[in-house]
Design a protein around this motif. Structure first.
Motif, PDB file in Angstrom:
ATOM      1  N   ARG A  64       0.827  -1.208   0.000  1.00  0.00           N
ATOM      2  CA  ARG A  64       0.000   0.000   0.000  1.00  0.00           C
ATOM      3  C   ARG A  64       0.866   1.264   0.000  1.00  0.00           C
ATOM      4  O   ARG A  64       0.561   2.232  -0.693  1.00  0.00           O
ATOM      5  CB  ARG A  64      -0.904  -0.023   1.240  1.00  0.00           C
ATOM      6  CG  ARG A  64      -1.904   1.126   1.318  1.00  0.00           C
ATOM      7  CD  ARG A  64      -2.741   1.037   2.586  1.00  0.00           C
ATOM      8  NE  ARG A  64      -3.727   2.099   2.677  1.00  0.00           N
ATOM      9  CZ  ARG A  64      -4.929   2.060   2.133  1.00  0.00           C
ATOM     10  NH1 ARG A  64      -5.295   0.974   1.468  1.00  0.00           N
ATOM     11  NH2 ARG A  64      -5.770   3.069   2.257  1.00  0.00           N
TER      12      ARG A  64
ATOM     13  N   ALA B 232      -2.685  13.266  -5.182  1.00  0.00           N
ATOM     14  CA  ALA B 232      -2.345  12.521  -3.974  1.00  0.00           C
ATOM     15  C   ALA B 232      -2.575  13.379  -2.732  1.00  0.00           C
ATOM     16  O   ALA B 232      -3.085  12.902  -1.714  1.00  0.00           O
ATOM     17  CB  ALA B 232      -0.890  12.068  -4.044  1.00  0.00           C
TER      18      ALA B 232
ATOM     19  N   ILE C 163      -2.793  12.130   1.238  1.00  0.00           N
ATOM     20  CA  ILE C 163      -1.487  11.479   1.331  1.00  0.00           C
ATOM     21  C   ILE C 163      -0.426  12.533   1.639  1.00  0.00           C
ATOM     22  O   ILE C 163      -0.412  13.605   1.036  1.00  0.00           O
ATOM     23  CB  ILE C 163      -1.149  10.754   0.012  1.00  0.00           C
ATOM     24  CG1 ILE C 163      -2.201   9.676  -0.286  1.00  0.00           C
ATOM     25  CG2 ILE C 163       0.234  10.124   0.086  1.00  0.00           C
ATOM     26  CD1 ILE C 163      -2.014   8.989  -1.626  1.00  0.00           C
TER      27      ILE C 163
ATOM     28  N   THR D  80       6.486  11.755   2.364  1.00  0.00           N
ATOM     29  CA  THR D  80       6.832  10.581   1.559  1.00  0.00           C
ATOM     30  C   THR D  80       8.043  10.848   0.689  1.00  0.00           C
ATOM     31  O   THR D  80       8.930  10.000   0.560  1.00  0.00           O
ATOM     32  CB  THR D  80       5.633  10.175   0.680  1.00  0.00           C
ATOM     33  OG1 THR D  80       4.497   9.903   1.511  1.00  0.00           O
ATOM     34  CG2 THR D  80       5.958   8.940  -0.143  1.00  0.00           C
TER      35      THR D  80
ATOM     36  N   LYS E 215       1.010   4.381  -2.767  1.00  0.00           N
ATOM     37  CA  LYS E 215       0.932   5.807  -2.447  1.00  0.00           C
ATOM     38  C   LYS E 215       2.114   6.562  -3.039  1.00  0.00           C
ATOM     39  O   LYS E 215       1.956   7.667  -3.572  1.00  0.00           O
ATOM     40  CB  LYS E 215       0.903   5.992  -0.931  1.00  0.00           C
ATOM     41  CG  LYS E 215      -0.388   5.533  -0.267  1.00  0.00           C
ATOM     42  CD  LYS E 215      -0.335   5.779   1.235  1.00  0.00           C
ATOM     43  CE  LYS E 215      -1.630   5.355   1.907  1.00  0.00           C
ATOM     44  NZ  LYS E 215      -1.577   5.583   3.382  1.00  0.00           N
TER      45      LYS E 215
END
Length: 306
Positions: free
Chosen positions: A161, A176, A181, A186, A165
């Motif tokens: 998962r 996103a 997210i 990230t 993302k």
């Protein structure tokens, strides 16, 4: 050991840093960040690994130091590009130059100092298999880590998962973000992973490939890594295959000289970089052909494979 086994071993040793650094850059680019500072992070990892091994007497401590140096250098890149929104291309080039200069200064005291080589890990029974055993099952820790990274990165990107993302952020960070997210977080993690891989690749250079310190010992491998990611179409298993192809071309020049072939040494030295240019030209031609042969109604929606 036969000459064939010796050639295979040298190809593996030359290819391992390319594969590791390219996998890290692949993850960073999948998140939508282009890091041109791989060369600088790799050379900083090399000097940190050598210094750490010398200070502690353990090459394993050197590996940790190399990974940490690459990750910290990438953190600087992430701060400049993601937080301060500096230009990624200019920042990457600047950090490469910074890494080359800083590593030369930090490593001055280690020039001509005997290195501490990372020992081989002999796997019982399997290492006794003719030809395959000595080549695959009598390798150092970093080689086995490179194999684990190929499997792990492939699983992460296409089976997890979190990987979904990350790829979503690379495809459209605005969409996103709208889905909740954490884009910046990230990307920070992706860039730091890429830097850690570059540092590990640098550690391999100073602890395995040539267990010593020499200024600019990365010798352009960071730039080959960037081309390798494009060559592999951002696929981990293609990175693995491409890394060994590029490593084989690099080793070809050494064995050609050893066999006394009448080819200028300068020509052989440029082969890896010439192969890089050739690969990029082929990829560019194939994508252009795809666009030309795509109907107009579909061409508007065409996106090169990432």
């Amino acid at each position: 050991m036969s000459i064939f086994e010796a050639i295979l071993l040298t190809v593996i040793t030359a290819s391992t840093p390319l594969v590791i650094a390219a996998l890290g850059e692949l993850v960073a680019e999948r998140s939508g960040v282009l890091n041109l500072g791989v060369e600088g992070m790799m050379i900083m990892g090399a000097v940190a690994a050598f210094a750490g091994a010398q200070a502690s007497g353990s090459p394993y401590v050197g590996i940790v130091c190399g990974i940490a140096a690459g990750a910290l250098f990438s953190l600087l890149f992430a701060f400049l590009t993601l937080t301060l929104v500096a230009n990624q291309v200019a920042t990457g080039l600047a950090l490469t130059l910074l890494g080359l200069g800083a590593s030369g200064m930090l490593g001055e005291a280690y020039v001509s100092v005997p290195g501490i080589r990372l020992e081989e890990i002999v796997i019982p029974v399997l290492s006794d298999i003719p030809l395959v055993g000595p080549v695959l099952f009598r390798q150092d820790l970093i080689f086995y880590l490179s194999i684990a990274l190929v499997v792990g990165v492939s699983w992460f990107l296409f089976r997890s998962r979190a990987g979904l993302k990350l790829r979503a952020i690379g495809d459209s960070h605005a969409s996103a973000h709208a889905l909740g997210i954490g884009v910046i977080r990230t990307r920070y993690l992706a860039v730091m992973f890429g830097g850690a891989c570059a540092g590990l690749a640098g550690a391999q250079l100073s602890l395995v490939y040539t267990p010593q310190w020499a200024e600019n010992m990365s010798a352009g491998r960071g730039w080959i890594t960037l081309a390798l990611v494009v060559f592999a179409s951002w696929r981990p298993w293609r990175v693995f295959a491409g890394g060994y192809l590029f490593g084989a071309v690099t080793i070809l020049q050494l064995h050609a000289q050893a066999f006394g072939l009448g080819i200028p040494a300068q020509f052989l030295s440029m082969l890896p970089y010439a192969a890089t240019i050739a690969v990029l030209i082929i990829i560019s031609h194939n994508r252009r052909t795809t666009l030309i042969n795509t109907p107009a109604s579909l061409g508007k929606a065409f996106v090169p494979e990432r």
